[in-house]
Write an enzyme that holds these catalytic residues in place. Structure first.
Site, PDB file in Angstrom:
ATOM      1  N   HIS A 149      62.416  28.713  65.944  1.00 25.17           N
ATOM      2  CA  HIS A 149      61.279  27.794  66.039  1.00 25.17           C
ATOM      3  C   HIS A 149      61.297  26.791  64.900  1.00 25.17           C
ATOM      4  O   HIS A 149      61.405  27.159  63.724  1.00 25.17           O
ATOM      5  CB  HIS A 149      59.961  28.583  66.028  1.00 25.17           C
ATOM      6  CG  HIS A 149      59.745  29.320  67.308  1.00 25.17           C
ATOM      7  ND1 HIS A 149      59.235  30.589  67.372  1.00 25.17           N
ATOM      8  CD2 HIS A 149      59.986  28.929  68.586  1.00 25.17           C
ATOM      9  CE1 HIS A 149      59.175  30.963  68.646  1.00 25.17           C
ATOM     10  NE2 HIS A 149      59.614  29.971  69.401  1.00 25.17           N
ATOM     11  N   ALA A 150      61.174  25.530  65.269  1.00 26.80           N
ATOM     12  CA  ALA A 150      61.374  24.434  64.322  1.00 26.80           C
ATOM     13  C   ALA A 150      60.384  24.446  63.158  1.00 26.80           C
ATOM     14  O   ALA A 150      60.767  24.279  62.003  1.00 26.80           O
ATOM     15  CB  ALA A 150      61.279  23.112  65.086  1.00 26.80           C
TER      16      ALA A 150
ATOM     17  N   ASN B  82      62.727  30.633  72.239  1.00 22.17           N
ATOM     18  CA  ASN B  82      62.383  32.057  72.253  1.00 22.17           C
ATOM     19  C   ASN B  82      61.694  32.489  73.546  1.00 22.17           C
ATOM     20  O   ASN B  82      61.055  33.531  73.606  1.00 22.17           O
ATOM     21  CB  ASN B  82      61.507  32.407  71.051  1.00 22.17           C
ATOM     22  CG  ASN B  82      61.804  33.806  70.534  1.00 22.17           C
ATOM     23  OD1 ASN B  82      62.921  34.300  70.683  1.00 22.17           O
ATOM     24  ND2 ASN B  82      60.807  34.452  69.945  1.00 22.17           N
TER      25      ASN B  82
ATOM     26  N   HIS C 100      61.073  34.617  61.824  1.00 22.58           N
ATOM     27  CA  HIS C 100      60.019  33.706  62.293  1.00 22.58           C
ATOM     28  C   HIS C 100      58.865  33.741  61.297  1.00 22.58           C
ATOM     29  O   HIS C 100      58.849  34.528  60.357  1.00 22.58           O
ATOM     30  CB  HIS C 100      59.471  34.183  63.646  1.00 22.58           C
ATOM     31  CG  HIS C 100      60.401  33.992  64.798  1.00 22.58           C
ATOM     32  ND1 HIS C 100      60.176  33.078  65.797  1.00 22.58           N
ATOM     33  CD2 HIS C 100      61.557  34.618  65.110  1.00 22.58           C
ATOM     34  CE1 HIS C 100      61.156  33.150  66.684  1.00 22.58           C
ATOM     35  NE2 HIS C 100      62.013  34.075  66.297  1.00 22.58           N
ATOM     36  N   SER C 101      57.869  32.900  61.568  1.00 19.58           N
ATOM     37  CA  SER C 101      56.607  33.033  60.847  1.00 19.58           C
ATOM     38  C   SER C 101      55.493  32.638  61.819  1.00 19.58           C
ATOM     39  O   SER C 101      55.762  31.966  62.807  1.00 19.58           O
ATOM     40  CB  SER C 101      56.583  32.141  59.603  1.00 19.58           C
ATOM     41  OG  SER C 101      56.339  30.798  59.958  1.00 19.58           O
ATOM     42  N   TYR C 102      54.260  33.014  61.558  1.00 20.28           N
ATOM     43  CA  TYR C 102      53.750  33.801  60.472  1.00 20.28           C
ATOM     44  C   TYR C 102      52.953  34.969  61.027  1.00 20.28           C
ATOM     45  O   TYR C 102      52.705  34.992  62.230  1.00 20.28           O
ATOM     46  CB  TYR C 102      52.803  32.937  59.622  1.00 20.28           C
ATOM     47  CG  TYR C 102      51.654  32.340  60.426  1.00 20.28           C
ATOM     48  CD1 TYR C 102      51.798  31.123  61.096  1.00 20.28           C
ATOM     49  CD2 TYR C 102      50.435  33.005  60.575  1.00 20.28           C
ATOM     50  CE1 TYR C 102      50.754  30.586  61.845  1.00 20.28           C
ATOM     51  CE2 TYR C 102      49.392  32.467  61.325  1.00 20.28           C
ATOM     52  CZ  TYR C 102      49.564  31.263  61.948  1.00 20.28           C
ATOM     53  OH  TYR C 102      48.544  30.741  62.704  1.00 20.28           O
TER      54      TYR C 102
ATOM     55  N   TYR D 274      51.559  39.697  70.901  1.00 20.51           N
ATOM     56  CA  TYR D 274      51.261  39.272  72.268  1.00 20.51           C
ATOM     57  C   TYR D 274      52.546  39.359  73.073  1.00 20.51           C
ATOM     58  O   TYR D 274      53.632  39.409  72.511  1.00 20.51           O
ATOM     59  CB  TYR D 274      50.699  37.846  72.319  1.00 20.51           C
ATOM     60  CG  TYR D 274      51.474  36.833  71.514  1.00 20.51           C
ATOM     61  CD1 TYR D 274      52.681  36.320  71.959  1.00 20.51           C
ATOM     62  CD2 TYR D 274      50.974  36.388  70.292  1.00 20.51           C
ATOM     63  CE1 TYR D 274      53.386  35.391  71.221  1.00 20.51           C
ATOM     64  CE2 TYR D 274      51.679  35.452  69.533  1.00 20.51           C
ATOM     65  CZ  TYR D 274      52.884  34.962  70.003  1.00 20.51           C
ATOM     66  OH  TYR D 274      53.574  34.054  69.268  1.00 20.51           O
TER      67      TYR D 274
ATOM     68  N   GLU E 139      57.925  38.334  61.646  1.00 16.74           N
ATOM     69  CA  GLU E 139      56.975  37.238  61.435  1.00 16.74           C
ATOM     70  C   GLU E 139      56.611  37.305  59.956  1.00 16.74           C
ATOM     71  O   GLU E 139      55.889  38.197  59.528  1.00 16.74           O
ATOM     72  CB  GLU E 139      55.721  37.433  62.295  1.00 16.74           C
ATOM     73  CG  GLU E 139      55.978  37.412  63.794  1.00 16.74           C
ATOM     74  CD  GLU E 139      56.206  36.019  64.351  1.00 16.74           C
ATOM     75  OE1 GLU E 139      56.113  35.032  63.591  1.00 16.74           O
ATOM     76  OE2 GLU E 139      56.477  35.917  65.553  1.00 16.74           O
TER      77      GLU E 139
END
Ligand code: 0X9
Ligand code: ZN
Length: 662
Positions: free
Chosen positions: A173-174, A245, A301-303, A354, A376
């Site tokens: 993810h950008a 993703n 990833h975050s967050y 989720y 995350e």
């Protein structure tokens, strides 16, 4: 004095959005909305799929969801939340300020000289990678993005043939800038403190892909700080990009993703449409073709401070070895917390965050990579102050070292030379690395007889072989994988041919013998487990119910059932004696004394549920699944063999249920 003014002016130019075509977030707010009922959650999910708002976190379970809203859309959002009684708080009252502060902090830092006190644009990361000159590190390009940027992997190895391998990737993810910064930090750590990793690199090879979504990442620097997706063109739409993703080919395009190219969770027109996702898929396959075995995959990833474990596509579904993945996750977050007190939670992705279909970590797990996870990382937004890059990297690296250590300890085990246990009864509970079932080799089995053995092998791969059999056509022996967390049957294999090897994966099997008509005699079979340790399955409740009629209540002894329960009740009266069995006529859930059916209610029973699976047409088929307080109508179990599973999620309990059979 003059110098100071010059510096200040430079900053203005560097940070002024209008000069560089940057998207502005003036007046944008992030509102944290707290769903406390299923109805409130459903209202948020309607908004989520409409795409007026940028959901920074997706609404799934009960709890808080962060929603970014443009100023003109805030009043209607607030109105809706108020109407639905959803409590909310303004988390950021001006996203522009958040983004601007970050830009100023980064502008102060020395772009091009990567030292993890600032975030770096793509070119700077590439420059860092091209200067790597080490006898333990090799940099290669695994593909190009839509816009032609190289996607790099750095391989750390002490040389020789491939070792057990670990793959870490960043920035699918950008906008999750901390991911790439952590990826490059890890590379730098392995390079500059290589002496600390000599022992590790004797055992494993580590691959790091520090920047996957390079186009999207670059776009977050030049145009829109909150861009998430790739930058591919979507035919027939003016909206660009696909959520990488959601673009992986496992559980692709399910209900928690979108076919609308304008949403942030667009899954693409097909699996692996994106050159970025193709690059990962190809890299894994080509490496494997060259003898590499990946034991772990961690996607950064975050967050939200989470260590997510497959499956992520839906709540309540778990890979067979979930216990071992969960215990690793818990150990990893404990090591992370020990560094500077940051608290993470480990759990199944959809359960604790989720549902997300087509994710890279589900794909990796399904592909056979044992320890697959999504991390995350720190923070309460995608904008994490640059002074937290190093503290974040230090703690995440502590967690990843636990993962690496677990891979080192994970050694495949060979089969036992002969079965370590022999069982001769109709049914039983066999927890062993290998066993023989020798059942009524020379005596007739009456038609209608069934037996259920519970087989818990200690390793993930089980080879089954029928040594001899007096069963007639129509009768059969079946190994059915049963997931101890979800209570759902998985793969099933019929063991029919004498001398043939059948290999089946899982940690828990129901072995079912059904005898239909004629003069059947028994059989002898052996099974051997091998490979990686399976992780002990456990049930919070278990019963083998063998009387011709009966009644069973759960929880046994009354009171409320607990959170995160998984119970199994096998109904097989034939176990009581070798006689022709009466078919069930009904299974009902009556009120018994003060007890009524009382299981947490939601329309799809996805939180807590009682499921009944009946053996028919030679497989376990779910015939009903219910929750709430309304008793289902009685139903038949045609073959008289069935099982009931019960599972609860992590909140809201009830007083359970009673069922009878006759
Ligand atoms: O939505 C995603 O792809 C990931 N979260 S993020 O905020 N980084 O975009 C989470 C994917 C992990 N899996 C599940 N949530 N099931
Ligand atoms: Zn992400």
């Amino acid at each position: 004095m003059k110098v100071a003014i010059f510096v200040a002016l430079t900053l203005v130019v560097l940070t002024s959005g209008s000069q560089t075509g940057l998207r502005h977030f003036k007046g944008y707010q992030v509102i944290s909305a707290l769903a406390t009922t299923r109805e409130q959650l459903d209202a948020l999910r309607v908004l989520y799929f409409i795409n007026d708002y940028d959901f920074w976190t997706s609404p799934n379970g009960l709890g808080a969801t962060d929603i970014m809203a443009a100023p003109e859309l805030i009043p209607q959002l607030v109105q809706l939340l108020t109407e639905k009684g959803i409590e909310f708080a303004i988390k950021f009252d001006d996203v522009e300020k958040l983004v601007e502060d970050e830009r100023i902090a980064n502008a102060k830092a020395s772009i091009g000289r990567i030292d993890w006190t600032s975030y770096q644009p793509y070119d700077s990361i590439v420059q860092f990678l091209t200067t790597i000159n080490s006898n333990i590190a090799t940099v290669s390009v695994i593909g190009q993005t839509t816009e032609g940027r190289d996607i790099h992997v750095v391989k750390f190895s002490s040389g020789g043939p491939p070792k057990k391998s670990i793959l870490i990737d960043s920035n699918i993810h950008a906008r999750e800038w901390i991911a790439g910064a952590t990826g490059t930090w890890i590379i730098n750590e392995l390079l500059t403190n290589s002496a600390n990793y000599t022992a590790i690199l004797q055992e494993v090879d580590i691959y790091v892909i520090p920047m996957i979504n390079a186009d999207g990442y670059e776009y977050t620097w030049t145009s829109d700080r909150m861009w998430r997706k790739t930058r591919s063109v979507n035919a027939g739409s003016s909206c660009m990009g696909c959520d990488p993703n959601r673009n992986f080919p496992f559980q692709w395009a399910g209900e928690s993703t979108s076919s609308d190219p304008c949403t942030d969770i667009y899954h693409g027109s097909a699996p692996l449409t994106e050159p970025e996702t193709q690059a990962i898929d190809r890299f894994v396959r080509e490496s494997e073709a060259a003898g590499v075995e990946f034991y772990a995959y961690a996607s950064l990833h975050s967050y939200s401070n989470l260590w997510l474990i497959p499956w992520g596509y839906t709540t309540g579904m778990y890979p067979p070895d979930f216990p071992s993945l969960l215990s690793l996750g818990q150990d990893a977050v404990a090591a992370l917390q020990a560094v500077s007190g940051t608290i993470y939670q480990a759990g199944q992705g959809a359960d604790i965050l989720y549902g997300a279909d087509g994710t890279s970590y589900d794909w990796a797990k399904n592909h056979g990579i044992k320890y697959s996870c999504t991390i995350e990382m720190r923070g309460n937004s995608f904008v994490l102050p640059p002074e937290q890059i190093i503290p974040n990297a230090l703690e995440v690296w502590a967690a990843l070292k636990v993962l690496i250590q677990r891979v080192i300890e994970t050694v495949p085990v060979e089969e036992d030379p002969t079965p370590v246990e022999t069982v001769t009864t109709c049914g039983g509970d066999i927890e062993a690395s290998s066993a023989a079932i020798n059942f009524q080799l020379d005596t007739d089995i009456p038609p209608g007889q069934s037996c259920v053995w519970i087989v818990k092998p200690n390793f993930e791969s089980t080879r089954v072989r029928l040594v001899s059999s007096g069963l007639l056509a129509g009768s059969g022996i079946y190994f059915t994988e049963l997931n101890t967390y979800s209570g759902t049957p998985g793969e099933q294999v019929q063991i029919a041919n004498i001398g043939q090897d059948y290999t089946i994966r899982g940690n828990f099997f129901l072995v079912t013998l059904t005898v239909t008509v004629g003069a059947n005699k028994g059989f002898s079979l052996e099974w051997y487990s091998s490979g990686l340790a399976g992780g002990a399955p456990s049930f919070s409740g278990f019963a083998s119910l063998t009387t011709p009629t009966g009644s069973y209540s759960y929880p046994v002894g009354g009171g409320e059932y607990g959170n995160s329960e998984n119970a199994l009740f096998i109904i097989n009266p034939a176990l009581a004696g070798l006689m022709m069995k009466r078919a069930f006529t009904a299974l009902t859930l009556p009120r018994q004394g003060t007890r009524t059916l009382d299981v947490e209610n939601d329309s799809t029973c996805s939180y807590d549920a009682v499921s009944v699976l009946s053996w028919q047409n030679n497989q376990y088929t779910q015939i009903t699944r219910f929750c709430g307080t309304s008793l289902p109508a009685p139903f038949n179990l045609p073959t008289g063999l069935a099982f009931v599973t019960f599972k609860s999620d992590s909140s809201v309990t009830g007083t359970g249920f009673t069922f009878t059979w006759a």
